[in-house]
Write an enzyme that holds these catalytic residues in place. Structure first.
Site, PDB file in Angstrom:
ATOM      1  NE  ARG A  37      91.496 134.227  17.391  1.00  0.00           N
ATOM      2  CZ  ARG A  37      92.026 134.738  16.271  1.00  0.00           C
ATOM      3  NH1 ARG A  37      91.681 134.245  15.094  1.00  0.00           N
ATOM      4  NH2 ARG A  37      92.895 135.731  16.319  1.00  0.00           N
ATOM      5  N   GLY A 105      98.151 132.923   6.918  1.00  0.00           N
ATOM      6  CA  GLY A 105      99.008 133.458   7.977  1.00  0.00           C
ATOM      7  C   GLY A 105      98.413 133.200   9.354  1.00  0.00           C
ATOM      8  CB  SER A 179      99.641 141.611  14.944  1.00  0.00           C
ATOM      9  OG  SER A 179      99.521 140.243  14.589  1.00  0.00           O
ATOM     10  CD  GLN A 181      97.786 136.687  11.466  1.00  0.00           C
ATOM     11  OE1 GLN A 181      98.978 136.702  11.153  1.00  0.00           O
ATOM     12  NE2 GLN A 181      96.818 136.647  10.564  1.00  0.00           N
ATOM     13  CG  ASP A 332      91.694 140.953   7.094  1.00  0.00           C
ATOM     14  OD1 ASP A 332      92.903 141.247   6.910  1.00  0.00           O
ATOM     15  OD2 ASP A 332      91.328 140.059   7.873  1.00  0.00           O
ATOM     16  CE  LYS A 359      97.042 142.235   7.545  1.00  0.00           C
ATOM     17  NZ  LYS A 359      96.986 141.456   8.783  1.00  0.00           N
TER      18      LYS A 359
HETATM   19  C1  S3P Z   1      93.589 137.689  11.971  1.00  0.00           C
HETATM   20  C2  S3P Z   1      94.288 138.826  12.271  1.00  0.00           C
HETATM   21  C3  S3P Z   1      94.668 139.843  11.274  1.00  0.00           C
HETATM   22  C4  S3P Z   1      93.908 139.663   9.948  1.00  0.00           C
HETATM   23  C5  S3P Z   1      93.800 138.232   9.543  1.00  0.00           C
HETATM   24  C6  S3P Z   1      93.091 137.419  10.612  1.00  0.00           C
HETATM   25  C7  S3P Z   1      93.277 136.747  13.059  1.00  0.00           C
HETATM   26  O1  S3P Z   1      96.048 139.734  11.029  1.00  0.00           O
HETATM   27  O2  S3P Z   1      94.510 140.414   8.927  1.00  0.00           O
HETATM   28  O3  S3P Z   1      93.096 138.096   8.332  1.00  0.00           O
HETATM   29  O4  S3P Z   1      92.378 135.890  12.883  1.00  0.00           O
HETATM   30  O5  S3P Z   1      93.911 136.818  14.112  1.00  0.00           O
HETATM   31  P1  S3P Z   1      97.124 140.466  12.007  1.00  0.00           P
HETATM   32  O6  S3P Z   1      96.842 140.008  13.365  1.00  0.00           O
HETATM   33  O7  S3P Z   1      98.479 140.014  11.565  1.00  0.00           O
HETATM   34  O8  S3P Z   1      96.907 141.931  11.797  1.00  0.00           O
END
Ligand code: S3P
Length: 449
Positions: A37, A105, A179, A181, A332, A359
């Site tokens: 970020r 991801g 999520s 993300q 995680d 994941k």
């Molecule tokens: C993360 C969000 C999580 C986590 C990943 C890091 C992030 O995923 O598993 O390792 O930094 O926003 P999800 O948002 O898909 O659950």
């Protein structure tokens, strides 16, 4: 060839064996979520953002390269010290070559959000693990905002081209799964949209994007929604101003030496500067319920994030039930919790783990396989994992890492206290999140051969 696509004959196996008590004081690397970020917001801000304590793991380095390809000036100025000169909200430039996110991801999905708010096209790609993960969950809301995704594999699998919106629309979006993300991608695109972009989540996910956006001067308000949820409202089209970011130590990386110190008899370990944002500390809560001795001191806040020093003492653990609503705050950490559960007395039931299936690998199946091959009885029932702890783990297994850093580290932690050694087939992916894991663990007494 990307780092992660090495041929099978170049794999680097390793074995962990019963170790003497683990002792010392260590700082695990910077938080991965915050590191991604800081680079992305730095690239969207006006002026120079200075970052200290950045995680220099492969995942984050791929995000740094991508932000550079998108027009930001991103430089390493010292050990874990980085400088980013941003291009302003909606100022990203069309990259000349595909953006390669390797195994990450988070990097991929967050940068999709940033690109969606700019009038450019970019090709997104990654390694075999990332190419197998669903991107539709992020593309759906970004398309509602005016971005367009080109042809992709089923479920929006990479590689794909994303064309950002010339005039992005603000939306109100309820995330279909908890999520960070998905939430972050919508908020990053919303920076460029006129008016208020709102994300509603039924279960609160990690809020680093919200906290950092505020730190960079964005107008963003987060309120409680229902029993466990949040409603986040961001006002778009304001500029972000550059900021200093101090990255605390990653609680998801701290989890490995922490669980190791709990299960290796006689251990006493101090972990410095561990981030203690309550949306990340579900593992600590659960381990304490299991009887773990984890003491916090020197509690403080920097760049909007809480952190503390943790003192861990080896502890007798007992099985517990982990409720599904805790999953987002420890998503995680289930792999390494399952290791602790194997060493506990009694049954541990972990509920509501469906997200583990998407994941870096199918972590629900992989966790069960890791336990079984080392003689721990366990069962998957729908989306729950049930581990029968007996107070000791036979070990003796070889664990397949499936291109997943956390499987490799969890299995190696297991081997430090199991009756027989535990081997992993490949340690290479550890470099995505915790490049110094092996020397750091050796430094506190871990026996790896
Ligand atoms: C993360 C969000 C999580 C986590 C990943 C890091 C992030 O995923 O598993 O390792 O930094 O926003 P999800 O948002 O898909 O659950």
């Amino acid at each position: 060839m990307s780092y992660s696509d090495r041929p099978a004959d170049q794999k680097t196996p390793l074995q962990a064996r019963t170790s003497r008590p683990l002792t010392g004081t260590v700082r695990v690397p910077g938080d991965k979520s915050i590191s991604h970020r800081a680079l992305i917001l730095g690239a969207l801000a006006i002026g120079e953002t200075r970052i200290s304590g950045l995680l220099e793991g492969e995942d984050v380095l791929n995000t740094a390269r991508s932000m550079r390809s998108l027009g930001a000036r991103v430089e390493r100025t010292g050990n874990f010290a980085w400088s980013v000169r941003g291009v302003g909200v909606s100022g990203l430039a069309r990259p000349e070559s595909p953006l390669d996110f390797g195994n990450s991801g988070t990097g991929c999905r967050l940068v999709m959000g940033a690109v969606a708010g700019c009038p450019i096209a970019a090709v997104f790609d990654g390694d075999a693990s990332l190419r197998s993960r669903p991107m539709r969950r992020v593309l759906d809301p970004l398309e509602l905002m005016g971005a367009r995704a080109g042809p992709s594999g089923p479920g929006g699998r990479l590689p794909l081209t994303l064309v950002g919106a010339r005039d992005p629309l603000p939306i109100t979006y309820r995330t279909p799964v908890a999520s960070a993300q998905i939430k972050s991608a919508v908020l990053l695109a919303g920076l460029a949209a006129p008016g208020v972009t709102t994300v509603i989540e039924n279960e609160a996910s990690r809020d680093h994007t919200e906290l950092m956006l505020r730190h960079f001067g964005a107008e963003i308000v987060s309120t409680v929604e229902g029993k466990h949820g949040r409603k986040i409202a961001l006002t778009g089209q304001g500029e972000l101003h550059s900021a200093e970011v101090v990255v605390p130590a990653d609680p998801s990386s701290a989890a490995f030496p922490l669980v190791a110190a709990l299960i290796v008899e006689g251990s006493e370990l101090i972990l410095l500067d561990v981030m203690t944002n309550p949306l990340r500390t579900g593992l600590f809560t659960t381990l304490r319920e299991m009887g773990a001795s984890i003491e916090e001191s020197n509690v403080r806040t920097d760049s909007g994030e809480a952190m503390a020093q943790l003192r861990i003492r080896a502890s007798k653990l007992r099985g517990v039930e982990v409720p599904p609503e805790r999953a987002p705050s420890m998503i995680d950490e289930y792999l390494v919790l399952a290791v602790a559960a194997g060493f506990a007395e009694g049954t541990t039931i972990m509920r509501g783990l469906q997200e583990l299936r998407v994941k870096e690998s199918d972590r629900l199946e992989a966790t069960a396989a890791m336990l079984r091959v080392n003689g721990v009885r366990c069962e998957i029932s729908d989306d729950d994992l049930i581990v029968e702890g007996t107070g000791h783990v036979p070990g003796g297994g070889i664990v397949s890492t499936h291109m997943d850093h956390r499987i490799a580290m969890s299995a190696l932690v297991m081997g430090l206290a199991s009756d027989q050694p535990v081997a992993v087939d490949d340690t290479a992916f550890i470099a995505t999140s915790f490049p110094d894991f092996i020397p750091m663990m050796r430094g506190i007494g871990a026996e790896f051969t």
